[in-house]
Design an enzyme around this catalytic site. Sequence first.
Site, PDB file in Angstrom:
ATOM      1  N   LYS A   1       0.667  -1.401  -0.321  1.00 13.60           N
ATOM      2  CA  LYS A   1       0.163   0.005   0.250  1.00 13.60           C
ATOM      3  C   LYS A   1       0.981   1.455  -0.182  1.00 13.60           C
ATOM      4  CE  LYS A   1      -3.150   2.948   2.713  1.00 13.60           C
ATOM      5  NZ  LYS A   1      -3.912   2.562   4.296  1.00 13.60           N
TER       6      LYS A   1
ATOM      7  N   ASP B   1      -2.898   9.799   3.177  1.00 14.50           N
ATOM      8  CA  ASP B   1      -3.824   9.860   3.849  1.00 14.50           C
ATOM      9  C   ASP B   1      -4.948  10.636   4.475  1.00 14.50           C
ATOM     10  OD1 ASP B   1      -6.178   8.462   3.986  1.00 14.50           O
ATOM     11  OD2 ASP B   1      -5.510   6.991   5.478  1.00 14.50           O
TER      12      ASP B   1
ATOM     13  N   LYS C   1     -10.927  12.968   8.585  1.00 18.72           N
ATOM     14  CA  LYS C   1      -9.644  12.822   9.866  1.00 18.72           C
ATOM     15  C   LYS C   1      -9.723  14.027  10.400  1.00 18.72           C
ATOM     16  CE  LYS C   1      -6.462   8.957   8.284  1.00 18.72           C
ATOM     17  NZ  LYS C   1      -6.984   8.205   9.280  1.00 18.72           N
TER      18      LYS C   1
ATOM     19  N   ASP D   1     -12.045   6.446   4.106  1.00 17.56           N
ATOM     20  CA  ASP D   1     -11.018   6.643   4.881  1.00 17.56           C
ATOM     21  C   ASP D   1      -9.900   5.041   4.824  1.00 17.56           C
ATOM     22  OD1 ASP D   1      -9.000   7.066   6.290  1.00 17.56           O
ATOM     23  OD2 ASP D   1     -10.006   7.762   7.756  1.00 17.56           O
TER      24      ASP D   1
ATOM     25  N   GLU E   1      -9.145   3.408   2.292  1.00 15.35           N
ATOM     26  CA  GLU E   1      -8.825   3.496   1.498  1.00 15.35           C
ATOM     27  C   GLU E   1      -7.832   1.936   0.670  1.00 15.35           C
ATOM     28  OE1 GLU E   1      -7.990   5.324   3.836  1.00 15.35           O
ATOM     29  OE2 GLU E   1      -5.738   4.873   3.365  1.00 15.35           O
TER      30      GLU E   1
ATOM     31  N   ARG F   1      -7.466  -0.856   1.555  1.00 21.75           N
ATOM     32  CA  ARG F   1      -7.850  -1.770   0.761  1.00 21.75           C
ATOM     33  C   ARG F   1      -8.224  -1.578  -0.445  1.00 21.75           C
ATOM     34  NH1 ARG F   1     -11.955  -2.049   6.351  1.00 21.75           N
ATOM     35  NH2 ARG F   1     -10.453  -1.181   6.838  1.00 21.75           N
TER      36      ARG F   1
HETATM   37  N1  BES Z   1      -3.974   4.580   6.773  1.00 17.01           N
HETATM   38  C1  BES Z   1      -4.789   4.915   8.002  1.00 17.01           C
HETATM   39  C2  BES Z   1      -4.491   3.492   9.256  1.00 17.01           C
HETATM   40  C3  BES Z   1      -3.421   4.075   9.953  1.00 17.01           C
HETATM   41  C4  BES Z   1      -3.819   4.207  11.154  1.00 17.01           C
HETATM   42  C5  BES Z   1      -2.186   3.695   9.604  1.00 17.01           C
HETATM   43  C6  BES Z   1      -2.813   4.540  12.010  1.00 17.01           C
HETATM   44  C7  BES Z   1      -0.786   4.162  10.506  1.00 17.01           C
HETATM   45  C8  BES Z   1      -1.002   4.828  11.176  1.00 17.01           C
HETATM   46  C9  BES Z   1      -6.156   3.852   6.861  1.00 17.01           C
HETATM   47  O1  BES Z   1      -6.701   4.115   5.780  1.00 17.01           O
HETATM   48  C10 BES Z   1      -7.831   4.483   7.750  1.00 17.01           C
HETATM   49  O2  BES Z   1      -7.733   5.150   8.148  1.00 17.01           O
HETATM   50  N2  BES Z   1      -8.099   2.764   8.478  1.00 17.01           N
HETATM   51  C11 BES Z   1      -9.405   3.390   8.991  1.00 17.01           C
HETATM   52  C12 BES Z   1     -10.408   2.604   8.992  1.00 17.01           C
HETATM   53  C13 BES Z   1     -11.969   2.327   8.836  1.00 17.01           C
HETATM   54  C14 BES Z   1     -12.296   3.783   7.962  1.00 17.01           C
HETATM   55  C15 BES Z   1     -12.499   1.458   9.004  1.00 17.01           C
HETATM   56  C16 BES Z   1      -9.182   3.038  10.856  1.00 17.01           C
HETATM   57  O3  BES Z   1      -8.047   2.620  10.943  1.00 17.01           O
HETATM   58  O4  BES Z   1      -9.748   4.095  11.391  1.00 17.01           O
HETATM   59 ZN    ZN Z   2      -4.173   4.409   4.644  1.00 15.22          ZN
HETATM   60 ZN    ZN Z   3      -7.506   5.649   6.015  1.00 11.90          ZN
END
Ligand code: BES
Ligand code: ZN
Ligand code: ZN
Length: 496
Positions: free
Chosen positions: A265, A270, A277, A347, A349, A351
């Site tokens: 990835k 992001d 966020k 968010d 994204e 996957r």
């Molecule tokens: N890039 C984030 C995950 C992340 C969080 C990486 C903290 C490093 C540190 C990912 O794209 C994300 O935002 N995931 C969400 C998924 C949710 C919306 C289902 C998450 O983990 O909150």
């Molecule tokens: Zn991400």
């Molecule tokens: Zn994300």
Amino acid sequence: MQIQLETQPYSSLQADAIVTYVFDKDTKIEGVLADLDRGMDGRLAALAEGGEITGKALEMVLIHFPEGLDAKRLLLVGAGKPDKFAVSDLRKIAGAALRYLKSRGVKKIVFLAREGERDAAAVRAIGEGLIVGDFESDKYKSEKKNNEEIQSVSLSGFEGAMPAELNSALDCGRVIAESQNFARDLINEPSNRLTPRILAARAEVMAKEVGLRVEILDERKISELKMGALIGVAQGSVEPPRVIVIRYTPENPRPGAPVLGLVGKAVTFDTGGISIKPADNMEKMKYDMGGGATMLGAMRALAYLKPSIPVIAVIPATENMPGGRAQKPGDVQVAMSGKTIEVINTDAEGRLILADGVTYARKLGCTHLIDAATLTGAIQVALGSVHVGAFGTPREYLDQFLESAKAVGEKMWPMPMDDDYEELIKSNIADIRNTGTGKGGGAITAAWFIKEFAEDVPWVHLDIAATCWVDDGKPWLAKGPTGVAIRSIVDFAQKL
Ligand code: BES
Ligand code: ZN
Ligand code: ZN
């Protein structure tokens, strides 16, 4: 920094410091330490007796002008309890010693192996520990710490072993550690200086340097291939996406050999997209390309180490931005595989882009897959910042991977992939949705989403969201990017 094997007796070596280590046990001063102690008229034994040398893990005892040595200092690093000690602890000991001495103006180090660890595995671990420990995140600082640079480290005490074997172990450790640092450099880059196009260009330079075939898919090619899930994420940004494809082919490929696909990835920033966020800590989302950087680092190492099977890296790279054309919650995208996806949360994204990455890797003929991604905050809740979350099917394939992780001293923990979790990503209007139902298990439903695209191909998924970056430095590691998982992936590719 130069690292070399030394064959002269350590007592006559000119150095700013000799480093060795001491165990936390009753008879601390034995073997190499007893030798040193004789030259020092029993000073070490006295210090141990007085409780100043305990051998507690990574305790540092620095002795100036040690008698009997030509070196200016002797540093004893605590190695902890001997029954818990593993070769991989040498990595931490070497890294911690280097960082400790660096800040004291030391330039020339001798690392003295002890009686129990005088083989190739030890040399490799020490070499890796030194190079990974030497990494600093000062690229954008006007004042560099040039006065704090270690110039050379000699590895001493390995006289008994085969020099050719030791040298090749040292080379191997050097390649892997430098590849880890290569990835860490990329991960550190801010998103204005590392867009998907720039990442692709840097991948291209690296690949050409080490003699790997590389192809960059631009937005036209991506849309020709109908990578609808990746395009959905990328459409919110003015920066176009890229897919980086790097191939390693062995010289005499075995007919019918497995083809390993490494999918990483690479979200160069992001924001969360329309499901934006919070501002707090958002700056850290520059490291959301850590999975892609991991695979680039692994490919760099494999180019030198030449495993016997072909390896193909597929790295979808994009920003996740809330621009005027951004995808919106509720949108349905058609992935490259043909599966339809209801985007519940923009968010989630990672996957989405991995879905198309995995599909493309399979299309290129990969028979086995590993993906690495900073995928979920949920993995931090589950495992903290200690273990990488390791998912995969079939279970034997995951176990084989975990063996590699163990062999190279990277902490990874197997996570469940029961069918029960699959229910949670069913959509009312499309084939699947991109989030679970919000009742926990977020890292697992994310993994299940990727599995929908890996299907029956043996697949491992590494959620490195909580381990790819450390906020607090460790004695052996600067704060910031860690380069985790590269060592395991490389080891696995060499054994598959
Ligand atoms: N890039 C984030 C995950 C992340 C969080 C990486 C903290 C490093 C540190 C990912 O794209 C994300 O935002 N995931 C969400 C998924 C949710 C919306 C289902 C998450 O983990 O909150
Ligand atoms: Zn991400
Ligand atoms: Zn994300």
